[in-house]
Structure formats: C-alpha cells, structure tokens
Design a protein around this motif. Sequence first.
Motif, mmCIF file in Angstrom:
data_model
loop_
_atom_site.group_PDB
_atom_site.id
_atom_site.type_symbol
_atom_site.label_atom_id
_atom_site.label_comp_id
_atom_site.label_asym_id
_atom_site.label_seq_id
_atom_site.Cartn_x
_atom_site.Cartn_y
_atom_site.Cartn_z
ATOM 1 N N TYR A 158 5.420 4.375 1.401
ATOM 2 C CA TYR A 158 4.907 3.011 1.518
ATOM 3 C C TYR A 158 4.556 2.721 2.972
ATOM 4 C CZ TYR A 158 6.514 2.263 -3.233
ATOM 5 O OH TYR A 158 6.688 2.360 -4.592
ATOM 6 N N LYS A 159 3.563 1.870 3.127
ATOM 7 C CA LYS A 159 3.061 1.525 4.458
ATOM 8 C C LYS A 159 3.870 0.396 5.081
ATOM 9 C CE LYS A 159 -1.296 0.305 6.784
ATOM 10 N NZ LYS A 159 -2.741 -0.005 6.546
ATOM 11 N N GLU A 180 0.837 -1.202 0.000
ATOM 12 C CA GLU A 180 0.000 0.000 0.000
ATOM 13 C C GLU A 180 0.873 1.254 0.000
ATOM 14 O OE1 GLU A 180 -3.627 1.945 2.670
ATOM 15 O OE2 GLU A 180 -2.923 -0.097 3.054
ATOM 16 N N LYS A 201 0.918 5.854 -0.624
ATOM 17 C CA LYS A 201 0.207 7.127 -0.757
ATOM 18 C C LYS A 201 1.231 8.240 -0.796
ATOM 19 C CE LYS A 201 -0.618 8.219 4.158
ATOM 20 N NZ LYS A 201 -1.662 8.555 5.159
#
Length: 224
Positions: free
Chosen positions: A133-134, A123, A125
């Motif tokens: 990145y997560k 994931e 954003k």
Amino acid sequence: MKQIFIISFMFVFNFLFSQSGQVFYEAISKKYPETAENKADAYITELENTKIFLELKFNKTISYFTKTNLRKGDEFNLGEEGLSILIGYEELYYNLKDKLLFSDYGEFLIKTPSNHNWNILSESKKIDNYLCYKATYTESYTARDGKTKERVITAWFCPELPYSFGPLEFNGLPGLILELEKNGNKVVAKTILLSDKKIDLKIPNKKTITKEQYDKKIKENSQF
C-alpha cells in the motif's frame, strides 16, 4: 475504515509468526531530461548508470541499515557518491520501542527521534508478489539557497511483512517498506529473506550525541 481494519488485522496476525529477516535493496537514480547539456555531462551519465546495493537486517525491536557494496581504502566512484547523497544514505540503527535513530559515524553515534507522520492511501500494487500500500510523508529540508522547502517521500509498505522498518531513516508504517521514492530516486527491495530465528542486533556501545550537539560542534569546528 474497512481497509485500515484489514491492514491492522493482517499486521497483528502475521506478527505472531515472524521473528526476523533481511531485505536487500537496490538504489536507482532517476532519469534526467534528455538535453544536449545532460548528454555531455559525465556526472549525470555516471549517475544514471549507478546502482547502490543496500541491506536491512531486523528483528522485532531493532533494525540495521547499511551498504553492501562498500569500497575499500581510497576507492572513489562519482556516481555512487552522488546517488548516496541524493537518497540521504547513512549507516543506521533504529530502535522501534523508543522510536530513535542512531547514525553510525565510526567513533560516535548521532541520536535523533524518528517521527514520520505518514498519510496511508488506498492505492496498492504488488512488489515481488507482495501486496503493498502507498503512503506519503511531507518532509521539510533546507535547500542550497538556505530556504526551507518541502518534498514528498513516497513509500510502499507490505502488511504481510509485519515490521515497522524500512530503508534509510524511514519507518513507522504497519508493514515493511519495500519501495521508497525520494527526489525521484528509488530504493527498491530485490530479495526478502524471513526467518523464525531471531537475529541478534544491538545498538553499538559508543559515545552518543544529539543532532543539535553535532551541528554545534561542526560550527565550532571542534573535536568530539
């Protein structure tokens, strides 16, 4: 596998051109459920309207994390104190080479190893136009009832900013952490300043003890 390779390549490539930097963060309280009790609770109202301003300075090997809106003397703000506790704020130095954290307690430092077993996810954003990145980390803690429980820390790190540093005690990712969520409270980067000149940072030359030594002294209620 391809994504991890790309992240790693970006980390190594950018590292060659980076020297040091500063990140200014803002800590924001989570929003509590809207109930009659919460509306009448002055502490919750103040907590939800509190923001703490924080700064991370770093070079290639050392980082320093502190508050920027420090209060003087006997000034006290209930919301700020509460949010500081909820996010686990400490004035910290981090040595990347030795993977050691140093909590600054004024007259002495508490030394603790920094071992975060991050789970990097696909994931992503953008934060301030940086692609992040997560990553998650499951942390064990002792609850008020004395029982050991777990909570998930969520971080958003940026491979374009090739430093394994972050706010609070969290670090060790292949890129600078620009957002962190703990207990529903967030620490978010607002301003990022990079420099090709090295910021001179050193671990203070103070008496250093381990967390175990500190806890023992507290139980014995004795002086350091």
